[in-house]
Design an enzyme around this catalytic site. Sequence first.
Site, mmCIF file in Angstrom:
data_model
loop_
_atom_site.group_PDB
_atom_site.id
_atom_site.type_symbol
_atom_site.label_atom_id
_atom_site.label_comp_id
_atom_site.label_asym_id
_atom_site.label_seq_id
_atom_site.Cartn_x
_atom_site.Cartn_y
_atom_site.Cartn_z
ATOM 1 N N LYS A 1 0.758 -1.283 0.181
ATOM 2 C CA LYS A 1 -0.105 0.159 -0.019
ATOM 3 C C LYS A 1 0.925 1.017 0.098
ATOM 4 O O LYS A 1 1.754 1.200 0.733
ATOM 5 C CB LYS A 1 -0.792 0.055 1.192
ATOM 6 C CG LYS A 1 -2.126 0.531 1.134
ATOM 7 C CD LYS A 1 -3.047 0.163 2.264
ATOM 8 C CE LYS A 1 -4.438 0.859 2.140
ATOM 9 N NZ LYS A 1 -5.304 0.405 3.246
HETATM 10 O O1 G3P Z 1 -9.241 1.316 3.869
HETATM 11 C C1 G3P Z 1 -9.013 2.753 4.218
HETATM 12 C C2 G3P Z 1 -9.782 2.846 5.615
HETATM 13 O O2 G3P Z 1 -9.019 2.092 6.751
HETATM 14 C C3 G3P Z 1 -9.946 4.106 5.940
HETATM 15 O O3 G3P Z 1 -11.212 4.246 6.832
HETATM 16 O O4 G3P Z 1 -12.817 4.890 8.317
HETATM 17 O O5 G3P Z 1 -10.497 5.687 9.015
HETATM 18 O O6 G3P Z 1 -11.882 6.600 6.876
HETATM 19 P P1 G3P Z 1 -11.460 5.346 7.931
#
Ligand code: G3P
Length: 231
Positions: free
Chosen positions: A86
């Site tokens: 990533k």
């Molecule tokens: O895959 C990306 C994700 O982990 C981000 O999610 O909820 O932290 O914006 P969030």
Amino acid sequence: MKFFVDTANLDEIKEAASWGALAGVTTNPTLYARIGGKLSDFHHHIQRICELVAGPVSAESTASDRDGIIREGRELAKLASNVVVKVPTTIEGLAATRTLANEGIPVNMTLCFTVPQAILAARSGARYVSPFVGRFDDISEHGVAQLEDIVTALGNYDLSESGCLRADGKREHIEVIAASLRSAAHVAQAALLGADIATVPFAVLKKCVEHPLTTAGLEAFNKDWEKVKNA
Ligand code: G3P
């Protein structure tokens, strides 16, 4: 649309994999910190995830310069055959992605928010690009609309000529991972607009299965079956 689970928690990954529909896993530094992960155990932890799931497992590089990202990416790729590196959607990230893609190392370009970023990710050889839906909503923008624009734009072109190198010498077409999904409604919208993959936190994945009418219907069936058994 395929389902990935967005977590570094081994129990959640094991449980989600046991449902039979899981195609992969995504992690990031925040998710690893959330489980109390230590730097010294990071590589081993990624290997354990890769043993639990046959599909792609995204492990994030934390370097910020291209040489550092390339170095970390090569190390991560050696951990297991299903590791995906990533990499953030930055200039350094794009440059590193081109090198890694030419070596056949699949990259998931993360923290993608716009159509130009997504097209540049594809042109730099990314195997996956991850537009973040929820975080766009967080700043009062329309995350789903942005995801839809990205899916549409990438669908306008044959991007396989610039994709990640495969063992047979051909190149992979980029796939869109709808990320930062916060609800079952987000997941439904991602599917309706044609995202290739949804990466979903475990709690949201459970909510994608559960429905009050399913629960109520099952209770009624069970109650009636008791009547049949006692008749
Ligand atoms: O895959 C990306 C994700 O982990 C981000 O999610 O909820 O932290 O914006 P969030």
